[in-house]
Structures are given as C-alpha cells and as structure tokens.
Design an enzyme around this catalytic site. Structure first.
Site, PDB file in Angstrom:
ATOM      1  CG  ASP A  26       3.203  48.219  18.149  1.00 12.60           C
ATOM      2  OD1 ASP A  26       2.738  47.056  18.165  1.00 12.60           O
ATOM      3  OD2 ASP A  26       2.489  49.235  18.073  1.00 12.60           O
ATOM      4  CD1 TRP A  31       8.515  41.184  10.456  1.00 16.46           C
ATOM      5  CD2 TRP A  31       7.987  39.136  11.202  1.00 16.46           C
ATOM      6  NE1 TRP A  31       9.524  40.326  10.078  1.00 16.46           N
ATOM      7  CE2 TRP A  31       9.225  39.061  10.519  1.00 16.46           C
ATOM      8  CE3 TRP A  31       7.462  37.963  11.750  1.00 16.46           C
ATOM      9  CZ2 TRP A  31       9.937  37.874  10.380  1.00 16.46           C
ATOM     10  CZ3 TRP A  31       8.174  36.772  11.609  1.00 16.46           C
ATOM     11  CH2 TRP A  31       9.397  36.739  10.931  1.00 16.46           C
ATOM     12  CG  HIS A  43       4.751  37.652  20.181  1.00 11.09           C
ATOM     13  ND1 HIS A  43       4.742  39.024  20.140  1.00 11.09           N
ATOM     14  CD2 HIS A  43       3.444  37.278  20.337  1.00 11.09           C
ATOM     15  CE1 HIS A  43       3.492  39.476  20.256  1.00 11.09           C
ATOM     16  NE2 HIS A  43       2.691  38.437  20.367  1.00 11.09           N
ATOM     17  CB  THR A  72      -1.036  47.494  33.306  1.00 12.63           C
ATOM     18  OG1 THR A  72      -0.991  48.768  32.642  1.00 12.63           O
ATOM     19  CG2 THR A  72       0.038  47.481  34.376  1.00 12.63           C
ATOM     20  CD  GLU A  73      -2.772  49.729  29.915  1.00 10.08           C
ATOM     21  OE1 GLU A  73      -1.606  49.625  29.478  1.00 10.08           O
ATOM     22  OE2 GLU A  73      -3.038  50.337  30.970  1.00 10.08           O
ATOM     23  CG  LEU A 137      22.949  47.850  27.596  1.00 11.41           C
ATOM     24  CD1 LEU A 137      22.718  49.290  27.110  1.00 11.41           C
ATOM     25  CD2 LEU A 137      22.663  46.879  26.434  1.00 11.41           C
ATOM     26  NE  ARG A 196      -2.008  53.354  19.959  1.00  9.40           N
ATOM     27  CZ  ARG A 196      -2.186  52.821  18.763  1.00  9.40           C
ATOM     28  NH1 ARG A 196      -2.746  53.519  17.807  1.00  9.40           N
ATOM     29  NH2 ARG A 196      -1.785  51.589  18.503  1.00  9.40           N
ATOM     30  CB  SER A 198       0.873  52.627  24.367  1.00 10.52           C
ATOM     31  OG  SER A 198       0.256  52.684  23.106  1.00 10.52           O
TER      32      SER A 198
END
Ligand code: FPP
Length: 245
Positions: A26, A31, A43, A72-73, A137, A196, A198
C-alpha cells in the site's frame, strides 16, 4: 546482501524466520503525490520494489511470498488508473516475472478469473505454467482477489461437488480456497501506515502475526523487510495456547 544485513539475519534462529510472508503493498499513490508525480509513477516504482523484495526473499531463504496487487474492490478506481494498472500487470508478467522464473521462483495466481480480460489471463497462465517446476520461492500474486469472494466461490464449489455435511472440516474448506496447497502466512505485512485487513486472506491469516510499516510500498525494500522479519522473530506465537505449552 550487505554484510550488515546478513549479520542481522544470522542472529535470528532459523525457526523464527517466517516461512510464508504475505504483503498488502500500500502507498504507491501517496509515494508519487509526495514527489509531485502522477499516481502511475508510484505503481511503476512499486513494481521495481516488488522485484527487490522477491530477490530479498530468495536471499533470506523465505519459502512463500504472497502479494495483494488488485482487489475485487479496486474496480471502483477511475478508468485511467484501471487502464494503467492493467498495462503494468501485462508488462510485469511478460518481463519481470519471466525473469524471476529463471531464478527458481514458482508463480501462482489467486483471485477470481472471471472479470479479468483474456490478455491478462493468458499472461498469468503462461507465467504459472512456465514456472511450475521451480521450488526455491513460491510467489503468489493476488489479482481480482477478495477473501469474501474466495469463500463464496469455495461454498459454491463444495455444494456443486455434492460434499455432505459430515465431510465438512476446516481442512476441507481450506482446500477449496484459491490458496489450496500453500501454507497459511506466518507474517502479514501492510505498508503505508494503514491498519486494516481489507478483505485479504481472512481465513488464512487467523493465526498470522500482523506487522504494520509506516513506509510507503515503493520504499519498502530489503532493509524494511528485514526489520519486519526481526519484529516477527521477537513475537511470541501461542496459537491460542500458553507459552509454556
Ligand atoms: C497500492 O497503492 C497498490 C496497488 C493498488 C496495487 C498495485 C501494485 C503494484 C503496481 C505493485 C506491483 C505489483 C504487480 C503484481 C505488478 P495505492 O494506489 O493504494 O496507494 P495510495 O493508497 O497511496 O493511493
């Protein structure tokens, strides 16, 4: 890894290093705003940082990394941002994730496929297929993911498969989630100072240690990850029991 960092890591007992780290990345927008740059620049820097964190996980011996890239939000964001993010995901899967799959990283996707375009799905499927034999990984990317949506999918599938009431167990439910086969996260990090959940890994994080960092995601690099691991290593995980048990 710098000498300082490898020394810091070597002081942590191996059993106190998280096997699975999940991250809510987040703060890209803030930023960028802080620097007078467009949100997309944030991004883009977020992708650069993701590469650094993946490499740090490989160096630190972390076995599983899961990142929340698009919820999804998030479809409620403005059209220009959705378009920009889509392009970033396409480019990242085609370039960065091609590259990391040459370095032992197995790529997985969690989230609802429906609603993602064929172009994104093709890139995801290619990356997953192309990296399926890697095991250093396991890197899971959550795109079009929401925990409640995941649980809804699981319930529908359980019913469609004709599972009977007496067969329902926590393990069975877990096996119907998108994360089937991946152990629950030991540590979940959220960057940027927000505290949160979320709608991220609600079922899977029942006993995870949450670590909140004030740093915006593009600046949350190797050193910050190490600090979070140190914080985790100092926690007393009791899983509802007492320390002495
Ligand atoms: C949070 O910043 C980040 C996102 C919504 C997801 C996008 C993540 C990346 C581009 C990182 C790279 C990931 C992949 C898989 C390519 P925000 O926009 O919520 O920031 P803000 O809260 O400061 O506005």
């Amino acid at each position: 890894m710098s000498a300082d960092m490898s020394e810091a890591l070597s002081t942590i007992p191996p059993e106190r290093i998280p096997r699975h780290i999940a991250i809510i990345m987040d703060g890209n927008g803030r930023w960028a705003a802080q620097r007078g740059l467009p949100r997309m620049a944030g991004h883009q820097q977020g992708v650069t940082n993701l590469r650094e964190v993946i490499n740090a996980c490989l160096e630190f011996g972390i076995k599983y990394l899961t990142v929340f890239a698009f919820s999804t939000e998030n479809w409620g964001r403005p059209e220009y941002e959705l378009k920009g993010l889509k392009q970033i995901f396409l480019d990242t899967f085609q370039k960065e994730f091609q590259e990391i799959s040459k370095h032992g990283v197995k790529i997985l996707h969690i989230g609802q496929r429906e609603g993602l375009g064929d172009d994104i799905l093709n890139c995801i499927d290619y990356a997953v297929e192309n990296s399926k034999n890697n095991s250093d990984l396991v890197f899971t990317v959550a795109i079009n993911y929401g925990s409640r949506n995941e649980i809804k999918h699981a319930v529908k599938k359980i019913i469609a498969d004709g599972i009977q009431e007496d067969q329902i167990s926590e393990e069975l439910i877990g096996s119907y989630l998108f994360t089937n086969g991946v152990p629950d996260p030991d540590m979940v990090v959220r960057t940027s100072g927000e505290m949160r959940l979320s709608n991220f890994l609600l079922w899977q994080s029942a006993y995870s240690e949450w670590v909140f960092s004030k740093t915006y995601w593009p600046d949350y690099g190797r050193g910050e990850l190490l600090k979070s691991i140190q914080e985790y290593a100092g926690r007393d995980r009791r899983f509802g029991k007492l320390t002495s048990q």
